[in-house]
Design an enzyme around this catalytic site. Structure first.
Site, short mmCIF file in Angstrom:
data_model
loop_
_atom_site.label_atom_id
_atom_site.label_comp_id
_atom_site.label_asym_id
_atom_site.label_seq_id
_atom_site.Cartn_x
_atom_site.Cartn_y
_atom_site.Cartn_z
N HIS A 1 0.90 -1.08 -0.02
CA HIS A 1 -0.15 -0.07 -0.04
C HIS A 1 0.80 1.36 -0.06
CE1 HIS A 1 -2.86 -3.11 1.69
NE2 HIS A 1 -3.39 -2.54 0.50
N GLU B 1 -6.49 -14.20 -35.90
CA GLU B 1 -5.22 -13.76 -36.63
C GLU B 1 -5.24 -14.32 -38.02
OE1 GLU B 1 -1.95 -14.57 -33.84
OE2 GLU B 1 -2.83 -16.27 -33.16
N ASP C 1 -0.32 -10.68 -36.89
CA ASP C 1 -0.47 -11.79 -38.09
C ASP C 1 -1.72 -11.85 -39.02
OD1 ASP C 1 0.97 -14.25 -35.70
OD2 ASP C 1 1.70 -13.20 -37.49
N CYS D 1 -4.99 -6.63 -30.26
CA CYS D 1 -3.74 -6.46 -29.59
C CYS D 1 -2.80 -6.64 -30.73
CB CYS D 1 -3.32 -7.55 -28.51
SG CYS D 1 -3.72 -9.20 -29.17
#
Lengths: 582, 90
Positions: free
Chosen positions: A211, A451, A475, A522
Site C-alpha cells: 500500500h 489472426e 499476424d 492486440c
C-alpha cells in the site's frame, strides 16, 4: 552549516551530521533497489528511526496502565483518522485498508484482552507484545507475498502504538523538503509525511504491491523501496538523489551527478505530472465511449511497468516466453506458479493467458526446419499435435484459474474443429484434476485469437464457441496481405492500414456484438498514433499494447469522438453505411 | 454447539479487508464464534485474530459457534468464506 560536498547550497544539515560527512569522506555511492514511484527527488535525508518502544519489565498499577493504553489508542486513532481524510481526497483506493487497521486497533476483543491482562498486573506493552508478535510472525512467514506485506505493515503499526505509549510523538516538521529514510512506512506515515512536505522517501523493506507503493504513486512522491541492508549507509542529513524511475539512490552525489539529475528532473517532471494524472483517468472518448487499455506481456519487466502506467489488465500473456527463456518446456508447477503470480499481481483486473504459440519463427529445435514456418506447425496446431504439452499447460492454467481474473486464449485458430478439440481437452483435464482432488477454477473464460483470415471469415460459427475474442493484428495483416512481416524488402507492402485488414476487423467486431462477446485488439497497430482514431471507430471493448504506449494512447482516445471516429473509419472503407456485409 | 468445515475460497485468502468484514459480520451475532485452522484458534469477532490465521485460499477451516444464534452465525460465516465476499478495486 553546509554539507561539505560540492553540491554546495542545495543541502543543509545540522552541525553534527555535517561533521560525520566530512569524517566519512564524500565518495559518491550508488544503490540500486526497487523503483516504487516515478520521479526524481534531490534533498537531505531525514531518518525516521524504527520506533521500537521497549516493553517495560516491571509491573504497574492497573488503572494507570489502562489510562496509558486509552491515551495511546486515542492518539493513534487521531493520527490514522487524519491520514484517512487525506486519503479520501488524494488516494481513495487506500481508504478501506486504513479502515481495516483502524478497526483492528479499536476492536472490542482487543480492548477486553488488554483490560483483563492489565487488571491482572501486566504492563500494556507486554500484553500488546503477546497479542501482536505471533500474528506478525505468522503473516511474515506466509508463502503469500501480500500476507507478508501485511505482516510488515502490522509490525509498523504495533511499533507506533508502543512508542505512543511512551509518548514519543513523531515530529513531522523536520521532513519539509527532505527525503525520508525509514525501515518501513505505514500508509498513515506516507500520507502524513506527504502533507508535511516530504519530497520523497526510501525504505529498507517493501514490495511493489504494498500500500505504501500504491500511495506514493497516487501522491506522485518519488520513492525507492527494498534497499535492505544498504539503507544503513545513509546518515541523517546526507545529501541524496532518489530516482524513482530506475530505483537508484545516490548517496553524497557529486556536483556532476546533481546537475545531471536536476536536468533530468526538470525536463521530465512536467511531462510526467501531466501523464501520471492520466493514469487515474479512464480511457474514454469525448462522447463517453469507454475502452479498457491493457498490456501485452513480452517480458517479466512488463508486469511492473504495466502496474506503473495504470494498465487495466493484461491483454496477452505470451506464455512461450517461459520455454524460450528456459530453453526447455516448463513443468506444470513452473507454469502454475508463474500464471498464478501474474494473476495475483493484477487481481481483480483480467489476465489473458495465451496458450503456447510455439513453432513458426519461435521454436524449431524439435522439428525439421519448415519451408514456410509462418504457415506451418505453430499455435494451436502444434499443441494439438503434441497433446501432452497442451494438457500440462491446461492443468497449470486451470489451477491458476482459482484466481477468477484469469482467462484463456487459443492462438492461430483457423477451424471450428480446433476449438472443439481444445474444449474437449479442457474437459478431460478438469475431470482429472477433480479426481485428484486438486483445486481449479470453475469458470475459465475461453477466448479465440483471430489472426487468420479464415477465423475472421467464419466468425459466425466461432463466436458462439467463445466468451471473448482477441484480434492479433500483426499476424492478421501478414496473412491477409500475404506478406512476410519480417521481410526487409517487403516492408512497404506490410501495411496495417490496408482496407482489407480493416474490413475483416469490422466484420469480426460486428459478429461479436451480435453474440454479445467483447473483442480486444492486440498488436503493434495499437501503439501506432495514426491508428488510434480508426481503432476507436472500430468500437472494440479492449485494446492491448506495450506498457510505454498506454499513456499516450489514453491521451489520444480522450481527445477523440467515437461517432466521428466511426464515421471516418467507415468512409475510409467506402461503405457509406453503418454496417458491412462480407 | 454448531460446527462446520469450510474451505476458504476467497481468491487472495483471508487478508486484511475480508478479515475485517468477517469480524464485523461475526460481531452481529450473540454466540461465541471461533475459527479453527492452521493449528490455531481465532475469535471470529476479532479482525486481528482472524488475519492472524494467515489463511490462504484453499485452507480448510472449522467454524465453531455456541449460543442462541449459533446456527445462523455458522451458516452466514460459511457462506462468506466460500466466496460470498466480493473483492473490488484493490
Amino acid at each position: 552549516m553546509e554539507s561539505s560536498s560540492s553540491a554546495g547550497g542545495r543541502f543543509s544539515s545540522q552541525g553534527k551530521s555535517a561533521e560525520r560527512s566530512i569524517l566519512r569522506g564524500n565518495s559518491e555511492r550508488w544503490v540500486r533497489a526497487i523503483a516504487a514511484s516515478p520521479g526524481i527527488a534531490i534533498g537531505a535525508a531525514v531518518i525516521l528511526s524504527p520506533q521500537k518502544g521497549t516493553p517495560a519489565a516491571q509491573e504497574a498499577e492497573p488503572l494507570d496502565e489502562w489510562q496509558r493504553y486509552q491515551m495511546a489508542v486515542e492518539a493513534l486513532r487521531a493520527e490514522w483518522g487524519q491520514a484517512r481524510e487525506i486519503a479520501a481526497a488524494e488516494a481513495p483506493a487506500v481508504v478501506p485498508i486504513i479502515d481495516s487497521y483502524l478497526r483492528m486497533l479499536t476492536e472490542a476483543t482487543l480492548k477486553e484482552r488488554i483490560w483483563k491482562a492489565v487488571a491482572a498486573g501486566s504492563t500494556v506493552e507486554r500484553v500488546l507484545q503477546q497479542v501482536f508478535e505471533p500474528i506478525i510472525g505468522r503473516l511474515r512467514r506466509s508463502s503469500s507475498v501480500s500476507f507478508q506485506e501485511r505482516g510488515v505493515e502490522l509490525e509498523q503499526v504495533f511499533h507506533r502504538l508502543l512508542s505512543l505509549l511512551q509518548q514519543q510523538r513523531l515530529d513531522y516538521s523536520r521532513v519539509a523538503g527532505a527525503i525520508v529514510v525509514a525501515t518501513a512506512l505505514t500508509p498513515s506515515d506516507v500520507l502524513l509525511l506527504h502533507r508535511a512536505g516530504a519530497q520523497g522517501f526510501v525504505t529498507a523493506v517493501g514490495g511493489i504491491t504494498s500500500h505504501t507503493t500504491i500511495l506514493a504513486r497516487s501522491l506522485q512522491m518519488p520513492a525507492v523501496i527494498g534497499l535492505r541492508g544498504a539503507i544503513g549507509a545513509i546518515a541523517e542529513g546526507d545529501p541524496l538523489v532518489v530516482d524513482g524511475y530506475t530505483g537508484v539512490v545516490v548517496i553524497h552525489p557529486d556536483g556532476e551527478t546533481c546537475r545531471r539529475y536536476e536536468r533530468h528532473r526538470d525536463s521530465t517532471e512536467w511531462r510526467r505530472r501531466i501523464l501520471v494524472r492520466f493514469t487515474k483517468l479512464p480511457a474514454e472518448t469525448t462522447d463517453g465511449r469507454r475502452f479498457r487499455l491493457m498490456v501485452n506481456l513480452t517480458s517479466m519487466q512488463d508486469v511492473e511497468e504495466a502496474l506503473l502506467v495504470g494498465a487495466e489488465g493484461i491483454g496477452l500473456v505470451r506464455t512461450e516466453l517461459l520455454p524460450l527463456q528456459l530453453g526447455r518446456l516448463p513443468t506444470e508447477e513452473e507454469q502454475f506458479h508463474w500464471y498464478r503470480q501474474i494473476a495475483e499481481r493484477f487481481y481483480p483486473q483480467p489476465v489473458t493467458i495465451r496458450l503456447f504459440d510455439l513453432g513458426g519463427d519461435k521454436y524449431s529445435y524439435e522439428f525439421v526446419p519448415e519451408r514456410n514456418p509462418a504457415l506451418g506447425m505453430r499455435g494451436i496446431r502444434f499443441l494439438l499435435a503434441r497433446r501432452e504439452i497442451l494438457r500440462t499447460q491446461l492443468r497449470a492454467l486451470l489451477r491458476a484459474a482459482v484466481m477468477p481474473n484469469v482467462r484463456l486464449l487459443v492462438p492461430m485458430v483457423s477451424t471450428e474443429q480446433e476449438v472443439f478439440a481444445v474444449r474437449h481437452e479442457l474437459e478431460v483435464v478438469r475431470q482429472c484434476l477433480a479426481g485428484e482432488g486438486i483445486l481449479y477454477g470453475e469458470r475459465l473464460p475461453f477466448g479465440i485469437m483471430v489472426e487468420t483470415p479464415a477465423a475472421a471469415l467464419i466468425m459466425e460459427r466461432l463466436a458462439p464457441l467463445a466468451d471473448f475474442l482477441s484480434i492479433g493484428s500483426n499476424d492478421l495483416t501478414q496473412y491477409t496481405l500475404a506478406v512476410d512481416r519480417t521481410h526487409e524488402m517487403l516492408a512497404e507492402l506490410y501495411d496495417p492500414f490496408h482496407p482489407a485488414v480493416w474490413r475483416l476487423m469490422v466484420h469480426v467486431v460486428e459478429v461479436a456484438r451480435r453474440h454479445g462477446i467483447p473483442v480486444c485488439v492486440c498488436g503493434e497497430i495499437t501503439a501506432h498514433a495514426q491508428a488510434t482514431e480508426l481503432l476507436v471507430g472500430l468500437g472494440v471493448e479492449e485494446l492491448s499494447t506495450m506498457p510505454a504506449a498506454i499513456v499516450p494512447l489514453k491521451h489520444r482516445i480522450r481527445r477523440l469522438s467515437f461517432r466521428e471516429a466511426r464515421r471516418i473509419l467507415l468512409s475510409t472503407l467506402n461503405t457509406g453505411q453503418e454496417g458491412l456485409t462480407i | 454447539m454448531v460446527e462446520q468445515r469450510v474451505v476458504v475460497r476467497l481468491p487472495m485468502g483471508l487478508h486484511a479487508r475480508p478479515a475485517t468484514a468477517l469480524a464485523v459480520l461475526a460481531s452481529r451475532f450473540a454466540a461465541d464464534i471461533q475459527l479453527i485452522g492452521n493449528g490455531l484458534v481465532a475469535n471470529a469477532k476479532s479482525a486481528l485474530e482472524v488475519i492472524g490465521l494467515a489463511a490462504l485460499e484453499g485452507t480448510e477451516l472449522l467454524i465453531r459457534a455456541e449460543g442462541e444464534d449459533a446456527p445462523s452465525a455458522v451458516e452466514q460465516i460459511a457462506a462468506f468464506l466460500e466466496g460470498g465476499w466480493e473483492e473490488s478495486g484493490m
